[in-house]
Motif scaffolding. Sequence first.
Motif, short mmCIF file in Angstrom:
data_model
loop_
_atom_site.label_atom_id
_atom_site.label_comp_id
_atom_site.label_asym_id
_atom_site.label_seq_id
_atom_site.Cartn_x
_atom_site.Cartn_y
_atom_site.Cartn_z
N LEU A 171 0.40 -0.93 0.51
CA LEU A 171 0.21 0.36 -0.09
C LEU A 171 0.94 1.09 0.03
CD1 LEU A 171 -3.03 -0.78 2.16
CD2 LEU A 171 -2.75 -1.87 0.01
N ASP A 172 0.37 2.40 -0.78
CA ASP A 172 1.05 3.33 -0.52
C ASP A 172 0.65 4.47 0.47
OD1 ASP A 172 1.74 5.98 -1.20
OD2 ASP A 172 1.59 5.82 -3.89
N PRO A 173 1.43 4.98 1.18
CA PRO A 173 1.07 6.17 2.26
C PRO A 173 0.64 7.62 2.09
CG PRO A 173 3.11 5.31 2.24
CD PRO A 173 3.09 4.63 1.33
N SER A 174 0.81 7.97 0.65
CA SER A 174 0.16 8.67 0.09
C SER A 174 -1.43 8.78 -0.23
CB SER A 174 0.93 10.04 -1.20
OG SER A 174 1.40 8.88 -1.87
N THR A 175 -1.73 7.47 -0.51
CA THR A 175 -2.59 7.56 -1.19
C THR A 175 -3.84 6.77 -0.35
OG1 THR A 175 -2.24 6.38 -3.79
CG2 THR A 175 -4.61 5.46 -2.88
N THR A 176 -5.30 7.75 -0.28
CA THR A 176 -5.98 7.21 0.38
C THR A 176 -7.13 6.09 0.64
OG1 THR A 176 -6.93 9.30 1.01
CG2 THR A 176 -8.21 7.93 1.42
N TYR A 177 -7.11 4.54 1.37
CA TYR A 177 -8.10 3.82 1.30
C TYR A 177 -9.27 3.92 1.92
CZ TYR A 177 -3.64 2.17 -0.56
OH TYR A 177 -2.24 2.56 -1.86
N PHE A 178 -10.47 3.21 1.36
CA PHE A 178 -11.83 3.44 2.35
C PHE A 178 -11.17 1.66 1.98
CE2 PHE A 178 -16.33 1.74 1.47
CZ PHE A 178 -16.20 2.64 2.45
N TRP A 179 -11.84 1.11 3.30
CA TRP A 179 -12.03 0.40 4.46
C TRP A 179 -13.69 -0.42 4.72
CZ3 TRP A 179 -7.07 -3.13 5.55
CH2 TRP A 179 -6.38 -3.17 5.68
N ARG A 180 -13.87 -1.14 4.28
CA ARG A 180 -15.30 -1.08 4.74
C ARG A 180 -15.24 -2.59 5.09
NH1 ARG A 180 -20.00 -0.89 0.82
NH2 ARG A 180 -19.69 -3.00 0.48
N THR A 207 -23.24 -9.94 8.47
CA THR A 207 -24.34 -10.43 8.83
C THR A 207 -24.60 -11.24 9.93
OG1 THR A 207 -24.57 -11.70 7.65
CG2 THR A 207 -24.98 -10.01 6.82
N PRO A 208 -25.80 -12.02 10.38
CA PRO A 208 -26.19 -13.34 11.34
C PRO A 208 -25.18 -14.45 10.87
CG PRO A 208 -28.18 -12.28 11.05
CD PRO A 208 -27.74 -11.19 10.48
N THR A 209 -24.68 -14.41 9.33
CA THR A 209 -23.76 -15.24 8.67
C THR A 209 -22.94 -15.21 7.95
OG1 THR A 209 -25.26 -15.44 6.91
CG2 THR A 209 -26.21 -16.93 8.87
N SER A 210 -21.50 -14.19 8.18
CA SER A 210 -21.17 -13.51 7.26
C SER A 210 -20.28 -12.82 7.68
CB SER A 210 -21.47 -13.60 5.97
OG SER A 210 -22.26 -12.46 5.65
N TYR A 211 -19.37 -12.29 6.90
CA TYR A 211 -18.41 -11.28 7.31
C TYR A 211 -17.14 -11.40 6.00
CZ TYR A 211 -15.43 -7.87 9.38
OH TYR A 211 -14.68 -6.25 9.76
N ARG A 212 -17.96 -9.67 5.81
CA ARG A 212 -16.84 -9.36 4.65
C ARG A 212 -16.39 -7.71 4.28
NH1 ARG A 212 -19.75 -6.42 -0.75
NH2 ARG A 212 -18.88 -5.99 -2.02
N LEU A 213 -15.02 -7.95 4.13
CA LEU A 213 -13.89 -7.03 3.83
C LEU A 213 -13.77 -6.71 2.41
CD1 LEU A 213 -12.62 -4.95 5.94
CD2 LEU A 213 -10.26 -6.70 5.43
N LEU A 214 -13.88 -4.87 2.57
CA LEU A 214 -13.75 -4.75 1.10
C LEU A 214 -13.00 -3.82 1.12
CD1 LEU A 214 -14.49 -4.12 -1.81
CD2 LEU A 214 -16.42 -2.74 -0.83
N VAL A 215 -11.64 -3.49 0.40
CA VAL A 215 -10.32 -1.99 0.66
C VAL A 215 -10.69 -1.63 -0.73
CG1 VAL A 215 -8.25 -1.75 0.92
CG2 VAL A 215 -9.65 -3.46 1.67
N LYS A 216 -11.05 -0.59 -1.11
CA LYS A 216 -10.25 0.06 -2.23
C LYS A 216 -9.46 1.19 -2.35
CE LYS A 216 -15.60 0.08 -3.83
NZ LYS A 216 -16.74 1.22 -4.34
N ALA A 217 -8.80 1.64 -3.28
CA ALA A 217 -8.28 2.82 -3.24
C ALA A 217 -8.28 3.82 -4.30
CB ALA A 217 -6.56 1.57 -4.09
N GLY A 218 -8.08 4.71 -3.22
CA GLY A 218 -8.44 6.25 -4.38
C GLY A 218 -10.09 6.54 -3.79
N GLY A 219 -10.05 6.12 -1.99
CA GLY A 219 -11.35 6.21 -1.66
C GLY A 219 -11.91 5.65 -1.75
N VAL A 220 -14.08 6.23 -0.58
CA VAL A 220 -15.65 5.49 -1.31
C VAL A 220 -15.22 4.93 -2.49
CG1 VAL A 220 -16.59 7.68 -0.62
CG2 VAL A 220 -16.96 5.35 0.05
N ASN A 221 -14.87 5.82 -3.52
CA ASN A 221 -15.47 5.56 -4.88
C ASN A 221 -14.09 4.72 -5.88
OD1 ASN A 221 -18.54 6.52 -4.90
ND2 ASN A 221 -17.49 8.81 -4.25
N GLY A 222 -12.87 4.53 -4.92
CA GLY A 222 -12.09 3.72 -5.79
C GLY A 222 -11.92 3.22 -6.43
#
Length: 362
Positions: free
Chosen positions: A275-284, A288-303
């Motif tokens: 990862l690049d320290p100068s880049t904004t990353y969106f982590w989410r 649910t009661p039955t699952s877990y999901r991790l999403l990462v985007k480079a360039g912010g929420v719309n990246g």
Amino acid sequence: MSRMMPTIPKKTAVFLVACLAVTTACSDDKTDSPTAPTARLSAPAIDSPADNQLVNSLRPVLVVVNGVSPQAGARTYEFQVSNNSGFSSTLFTRQNVAEGPGKTSVTVDIDLPPPTTYYWRSRMTQGNEASDWVSAKFTTKQGGYNRPGELLDLLTDGFTVGERVGSTTFVAGRGIRIDNANSYVRYQLPATVSSGEFSMEVEGLGPNGPRNKQAIFAMGQGTGTITNNPFEMFAQYRGTNGNPDNCVTFKAVWGSTAYKLEFDAAGRASAVMNLDPSTTYFWRGSWTPTSYRLLVKAGGVNGATIYDRTITAPGGGPYAPSPHVAYIGSNSGAFVTDDGSFTGMVVRNVWLGSGSRPAMVR
């Protein structure tokens, strides 16, 4: 000898008749008691937000000092908020608010996007009567809120709705920096979010960090260490000796460590990235009661999506921490049970809730 009556000029006669009429009217006049004036309600007074006040909440509490009435009977209040001083249209209206002791208040139940100036007013009502309006204006400050089912913390204005623990620094216009692995921001939620998302924008993330298990965010039950918590959830960007170095990974537990979701070494090895320290990353992280999901985007929420993985829970019941506590970073470093927070990361636009991120942080 008869005396002749003097002839009275016509104009003089009219004048005399008028005088007699006035005299008669005056003699018949009767003095009555004056009619009592109609009782008027004294308007309340603005308490808060005061005129031209800058408020930290998108849903401020409107407070007036109670008005005065010379008559008995229940008194209620009406409140309005508008984006124009003439109140030609209103964004919020609440009627029949029961009078409180000394002051009366109401909470605006819609978000008032910042930074915007709004006008508000209130009046007292009793029966069919109403007092005059009293009014003021305020400006919403970019800040946030923590209420049942939703938490928003912008962090770009030097303000947080959470609790800062250890060493953290506000970076103007960018967010809050976590200065070392033992520091974090803690949010104690007023109600458990059994299904939802925990998301934020993060910068300052780089490879080969000094700790092997560096948390971006975490949550669980209570304020004790997140490690081995019965509802432990975290997202990490691992550093040196991270098994392997520089991998993105997560862990989620449903009530017992017997029901936990995490990747093995091979799964982590397939998610190594620099990862690049100068880049904004969106982590989410979303669950649910039955699952877990991790999403990462480079360039912010719309990246661009650079990581998107889901694991389904084998059982263990709903996600139900009580109290539900969330962290920017992790408290495990402070408890010396794990490696704690990612040192030097700058975080902003935090959202945790059962619904989608608000439009203002999308």
